[in-house]
Structure formats: C-alpha cells, structure tokens
Design an enzyme around this catalytic site. Sequence first.
Site, short mmCIF file in Angstrom:
data_model
loop_
_atom_site.label_atom_id
_atom_site.label_comp_id
_atom_site.label_asym_id
_atom_site.label_seq_id
_atom_site.Cartn_x
_atom_site.Cartn_y
_atom_site.Cartn_z
N LYS A 175 0.65 -1.30 0.15
CA LYS A 175 -0.31 -0.19 0.13
C LYS A 175 1.05 1.14 -0.01
CE LYS A 175 -2.95 3.44 1.34
NZ LYS A 175 -2.08 5.19 2.50
N GLU A 249 9.96 0.71 11.14
CA GLU A 249 11.01 1.38 11.13
C GLU A 249 10.24 3.02 10.60
OE1 GLU A 249 13.23 4.59 9.33
OE2 GLU A 249 13.13 3.61 7.90
N CYS A 284 14.08 10.06 7.28
CA CYS A 284 14.11 10.17 8.96
C CYS A 284 15.23 9.75 9.70
CB CYS A 284 13.21 8.11 9.22
SG CYS A 284 13.80 6.89 8.13
N GLU A 385 10.23 14.90 16.25
CA GLU A 385 10.98 15.44 14.58
C GLU A 385 10.16 16.06 14.24
OE1 GLU A 385 11.51 11.80 11.91
OE2 GLU A 385 10.21 11.57 12.83
#
Length: 481
Positions: A175, A249, A284, A385
């Site tokens: 997806k 992750e 990331c 973040e």
Amino acid sequence: MSEPIVGRMLIDGKLVGGLGDQWLDSVDPVDESIIGRVPLGTRDDVEAAVVAADAAQKAWVDVDIKERSALIYKLADALEARAKEISELETRDTGNTIGPMLRDVHTAADRMRLYAGLGYEIKGQTIPATAGGLHVTTRVPFGIVGRIIPFNHPVAFAASRLAPALMSGNSIIIKPSEQSPLSACVLAEIYADLIPPGLVNIVTGDAETGAAIVRHPKIRRLAFIGSVSTGMAIQRAAAEVAVKTVTLELGGKNPMIVCPDADLDAVAAAAVRGMNFAWQGQSCGSTSRLLLHNEIHDKVLEKVVERVAKLKIGNPLDPSVNMGPMNSKAQLEKTLNYIQIAHQEGARIAYGGHRPVGGEFEKGYWVEPTVLSDVKMSMRVAKEEIFGPVLSVFRWSDLDEAIEMANNVDYGLTAAIWTKDIDRALYLARKVESGYLWINTVGTHFRNVPYGGLKNSGVGTEEGLDEMLSYTQIKAINFAA
C-alpha cells in the site's frame, strides 16, 4: 500542461480501478496542480488482493530458490529500464530533487539483486538434542505480507522491500502513501506481466485502506515505514484481530556529535549532507541535531551557514537545484510552526526560517533551508521530529554531557560521531542509543548492513540478511532414533 496521469492498482495480475469507483488526486508540490489520480482502495479491494495473494503464495512456496532469484533479477532489470521515467514522475509527485530520485531507482534495483543472491541463506540448523535422534529446524514463510510505504522514498521502498518477502516464499500486498502514489502505479504496470498473478498486489488508497490491510486476519506479517504515531496505531490495530509479527522503521531525532579534534571543513559538509536537504529534510535518518563542542562551535556554525546559504531552491526537476518544496501543505505548515515555536522558546534563526520570495514560490509548499542555533534540550525542537529542512545546533563541553543530549529523546535511529580519536569514537558508539551509527561519515546506507532503530524508532531491521529472515518462521522437526 499534460493531462493528469490515471494510475491503476495491481490485483491478481490485473491493472484495475477501485471497486468503489472513488479516486485520490495527487498534487505537484511545486505549484499545487493535480498531476494524477489513483483509485481509493476499499476493504473489498483489500479482500480481493488477499484472496489472490493467498492462492499465489500456495504455489510460490514450492518454487525453488534458483527460480525465485531469477524472477527478482528480472524485476530489478525491468525497474531500471524505466528509471528515468520513474524518477521524473517521483520528483513531480514528492518534491524531492531529481538526482536523488534517480539514485533511488538504481538503489532499489541493487537491493533487489542483493536479496536474490541471499536466497540460499534461508536455512535452518541441526541440533544435538539427543544421542540417537535427529533434531532440525527449517524456515517457513508467513504466507501473506502486508507492507505500507511512506511518501519520501516511494518506489525505492516499494520495489526493494518486496524482494526479501518474495525470496522467503511469501506473497505481498503493498500500500503506497496517498501523498505520492504515482510511481507505485508505474511499478504495477511494469510487473503486471512479469509476476505470477497475485504474488505481488499493489493497492492504493488512504488510511482506511491501510487499516484494512493491517486488520485482515490472513495477513500475519506486517511491515511499515513512517511515523511513530502511525506505527503504534498499527501495533494496536493488528493485535485486536490476531497475533501478528510487525516490524516498524519509524522516525528519528538523530544527533551528529562533533569533537574538537575533527576536520571542521569535512564536518560542515557532512552536517549539510546529513540533513538531507535534497529531500527537504523529509528522511527519517537525517542528522537534524548538530552537537558541537564549545571550542569549535562558532567556526563550524559559520561554515554550515555558509554552505546552507549556497543551496539552490527551485524546481526539483532542474539538476542544478539542491532543494525542492515540501511534500504537502501539512508538512509545510508543520515545519513553519516548529520554526516559530523554536524562535519563541529562545532559539536563534541563524539562516532561513521563512517561505522564499519570488514569482515561482507564490504557489507550492516552499520553505527555506533553516539553521537554528542556541538550541537547548528543554526546547520542543530539540526532542520532537520536524521532518523538514531544519537543522538544530547545540553546544557541549563535556563528553558525558554530549551523550546525555544525544540520548535524551524518545528516538534512537541514526547517529554520527566525528573524532580522530579511536578510543573516543568507540566509547561514544557504545554509549549513544542509536541503531545505525556513522563514524567520520554520514548518510550512506551500506549494502547488507542492517538498518533499524532503538526505542521509539522502530522494531526490527531492514536492508540486510536479517530482514529476509524476518519474513520466515522457525519450524522444529524431531526424528526418533
């Protein structure tokens, strides 16, 4: 202006629209124009993909490793044959610059070939449990793998991550992100005639589509790359329907610790490179926290600002451009909000911090590459973040202080350490709580080296042998004497 692209899903070997006949628009972040649309996959579309994947996997599990490997090599070659087309489409769909997007396609093909060659490492053990008996283990696939892809490296993750799942004997349902789904539809076109029907299924859609994959009881293995909040939601949703194996992750607030003996010019170049401005900081692993020793702080900060000021912002299809627009309006607003919060909390904007001005920037999701100095660990930008082109710079004077600053976040994905002292480098490598560390370099993902995070940055690793083995379960077989 060209007509918007109409993407299709890949289900049971066929390129199809959604059963609900609803569509998602894909927007070019440069000028906010609609460049394509893809089907809004429904629960019924996911069910059709599961039925197809289940049937395909039952046949695929009996295919020899040599034949699996040959198919993966064929898929990698087919992907690279359309690398230019895919990279240009991804650049328009994501806002990321063309050079890195082209490298993404080639990197994906390289990783696919890596797993094609590692297939014979899917092996068990012989255990001397009794003197007369024979006790062995073998590795068996889960069956159907569900994988949800983020917006920042769409085809790189979609293509490369299907390889270890297939090599392990699974089928897979992918997806893509609704924010940049177009390249996955090209991938569907490429693979439709190359893969046994149902072995790889690509279902486009939104969060509800992803939830249908996560919650389907026949999908017992899930893999996700994305935000911490979504990763935690996936864990909760999966646990409500079945016992599933989930690898994640997730995000990072990654430190780059610079000791006073480091090469300052190399450090400044690495700090800018590690921030991944070519992806607008939307990666990331970006080393978004630069921890500088007091002795060198001012010199390095000056060098970093000089380099950031030279970055060219503009149309990411232009090879001379260093940074394009943010992926979406939401990402832009989030980034600008964090910059404002940082300024209010006492950080100094050493460079950038605003939308660029000029005709080409009137539309689109633009923000300047930004450097924040005088950042303290008490500030939100020190711990949360941003996922934008914002580099935060800190001071430290004692090594243990630097370690405390590096570790005092909920994340633990990457870290970079810069020093010429090997003892100091090894000490920091042991003490810093990150799953993937660089010493006197930054940014590179090395082939077959496991990539993954500690703490809230994830569960499990990818990009190495362990990822392929994670798509298998161990079965023990005992023979009586």
